[in-house]
Design a protein around this motif. Structure first.
Motif, short mmCIF file in Angstrom:
data_model
loop_
_atom_site.label_atom_id
_atom_site.label_comp_id
_atom_site.label_asym_id
_atom_site.label_seq_id
_atom_site.Cartn_x
_atom_site.Cartn_y
_atom_site.Cartn_z
N PHE A 177 88.29 101.26 71.99
CA PHE A 177 88.77 101.89 70.77
C PHE A 177 89.22 103.32 71.01
O PHE A 177 90.29 103.73 70.53
CB PHE A 177 87.66 101.85 69.71
CG PHE A 177 88.06 102.45 68.40
CD1 PHE A 177 88.65 101.67 67.43
CD2 PHE A 177 87.85 103.80 68.14
CE1 PHE A 177 89.04 102.22 66.21
CE2 PHE A 177 88.23 104.36 66.94
CZ PHE A 177 88.83 103.56 65.97
N VAL A 194 92.90 97.89 63.93
CA VAL A 194 91.94 97.39 64.92
C VAL A 194 91.08 96.33 64.27
O VAL A 194 90.54 96.53 63.18
CB VAL A 194 91.07 98.53 65.47
CG1 VAL A 194 90.02 97.98 66.44
CG2 VAL A 194 91.93 99.58 66.18
N ARG A 195 90.93 95.18 64.95
CA ARG A 195 90.21 94.04 64.40
C ARG A 195 88.99 93.70 65.25
O ARG A 195 89.08 92.92 66.20
CB ARG A 195 91.14 92.82 64.34
CG ARG A 195 92.38 93.01 63.48
CD ARG A 195 93.39 91.92 63.74
NE ARG A 195 94.58 92.07 62.90
CZ ARG A 195 95.79 91.58 63.22
NH1 ARG A 195 95.96 90.92 64.37
NH2 ARG A 195 96.80 91.77 62.41
N PRO A 196 87.83 94.26 64.92
CA PRO A 196 86.61 93.83 65.62
C PRO A 196 86.28 92.38 65.26
O PRO A 196 86.58 91.92 64.17
CB PRO A 196 85.53 94.77 65.08
CG PRO A 196 86.27 95.86 64.38
CD PRO A 196 87.57 95.28 63.92
N PHE A 244 86.53 103.41 58.71
CA PHE A 244 85.65 102.26 58.93
C PHE A 244 85.19 101.64 57.62
O PHE A 244 84.54 100.59 57.62
CB PHE A 244 84.40 102.69 59.71
CG PHE A 244 84.60 102.87 61.18
CD1 PHE A 244 84.43 101.81 62.06
CD2 PHE A 244 84.95 104.10 61.69
CE1 PHE A 244 84.61 101.97 63.42
CE2 PHE A 244 85.13 104.28 63.06
CZ PHE A 244 84.96 103.21 63.93
N ILE A 274 90.13 100.02 60.33
CA ILE A 274 89.23 99.02 60.91
C ILE A 274 89.31 97.77 60.06
O ILE A 274 88.76 97.71 58.96
CB ILE A 274 87.80 99.54 61.00
CG1 ILE A 274 87.75 100.91 61.68
CG2 ILE A 274 86.92 98.53 61.76
CD1 ILE A 274 88.37 100.93 63.07
N SER A 326 89.43 93.31 60.64
CA SER A 326 88.46 92.30 61.08
C SER A 326 89.19 91.12 61.70
O SER A 326 90.27 90.74 61.24
CB SER A 326 87.63 91.81 59.89
OG SER A 326 86.90 90.65 60.22
N SER A 353 80.69 102.29 64.46
CA SER A 353 81.13 103.69 64.49
C SER A 353 80.09 104.61 65.12
O SER A 353 80.44 105.67 65.64
CB SER A 353 81.48 104.17 63.08
OG SER A 353 80.39 104.05 62.21
#
Length: 326
Positions: free
Chosen positions: A200, A146-148, A69, A94, A96, A13
């Motif tokens: 992002f 969103v999957r980092p 986040f 957020i 994973s 972030s």
């Protein structure tokens, strides 16, 4: 747009926040204030993990976009829903990439790869978060997931089991052994946080992203042997001394590493990024791992205080190596 970020100063972030500010958005970050707040944004002091404190601080708050986040469990996501329902235009969660099915049946991984991770409670909680948010997604609470995957900034030196500090790097400098799990031949994707942030921010305010899930990763995949060879080069060390230890042995000595290894990093982590590129035209990760890890090493080298070795971690690495040799 008015954007509220829960977090805003962490590994990922801290790259996202200034990009959103630079794009002209009015950004508010919600956190404890223990880390420096980015210039140009408003701050609300609240503890995300203190339910009463968080809901009290957020009461009556709304924004065009809320980005969380710091939600790791379904009850935290439910708190978001209770607070922001009907007050926002988009909620970005957020999650994973650990949510994807393990062991992998097929690579590269796409967003349609089934979810399921029997090895790691962290991933199971993230799956439960996604399932809850999918159940409440609607016009009054539009959700984007969103999957980092393994994403790191200049203040991190990534490792599969040994944190993100300088301990392993110092062992390499000193010519000492360090651990690579299994044979070091599985493929892994490491993504620069600055590259992740570019993809992002293209989803923020993107109405077509409502109800969708995305991973955002580099297209470069390296073996763990190659990853550590690049770290050695960045440190100016020509010869490194890894010792390859089977995952099954490591987790008998260190049960907490079971999730990180069996539920993530022993797998071939290779991703198909077609979806994010379709929704954010022109996006691509530009930094190779060699460039990113050199940036990280340079950051540590700028100040000796950043190169502190974790004595307990260092000792524990020795203990695992000794036990394996016996």
């Amino acid at each position: 747009m008015e954007i509220l970020i829960i977090g805003g100063t962490g590994n990922i972030s801290s790259e996202v926040t200034p990009l959103l500010i630079g794009a002209g958005h009015e950004v508010t970050v919600v956190n404890t204030g223990r880390r420096a707040i980015p210039a140009g944004c408003r701050h609300i002091r609240a503890d995300r993990f203190n339910h009463q404190d968080f809901e009290s601080a957020m009461k009556g708050t709304g924004a065009d976009i809320v980005i969380d986040f710091m939600a790791f469990t379904p009850d935290q996501c439910q708190s978001d829903y209770n607070i922001f329902r009907g007050r926002i235009g988009q909620f970005i969660f957020i999650s994973s990439a650990t949510v994807y099915q393990k062991p992998h049946v097929k690579i590269p991984i796409t967003e349609n790869t089934p979810r399921g991770n029997p090895f790691w409670p962290y991933a199971q909680d993230k799956i439960a978060c996604e399932e809850y948010l999918e159940s409440v997604h609607g016009d009054d609470f539009p959700v984007t997931i969103v999957r980092p995957s393994h994403t790191f900034g200049k203040t991190w030196i990534p490792s599969p089991i040994n944190g993100c500090g300088f301990t392993v790097a110092q062992r390499i400098i000193d010519g000492r052994e360090f651990i690579i799990h299994d044979k070091g031949e599985s493929l892994w994707t490491l993504t620069a946080a600055s590259d992740f942030a570019k993809g992002f921010v293209g989803l923020a305010g993107n109405k077509s992203a409502a109800g969708e899930a995305f991973h955002i990763t580099s297209d470069e995949s390296l073996t763990w042997n190659a990853i550590y060879a690049e770290l050695g080069k960045a440190l100016g060390i020509g010869r490194i001394n890894p010792i390859h230890i089977p995952t099954e042995f490591i987790i008998t000595i260190d049960p907490e590493s079971r999730g990180k290894l069996m539920g993530d990093k022993r797998e071939n982590g290779v991703f198909d990024n077609s979806k994010i590129k379709k929704f954010v035209p022109g996006f691509k990760c530009e930094k190779s791992f060699a460039v990113s890890i050199k940036e990280a090493v340079n950051w540590f080298m700028e100040d000796a205080s950043r190169r502190e070795v974790d004595a307990e971690e260092d000792k524990f690495i020795d203990e695992i190596i000794t036990a394996f040799r016996k």
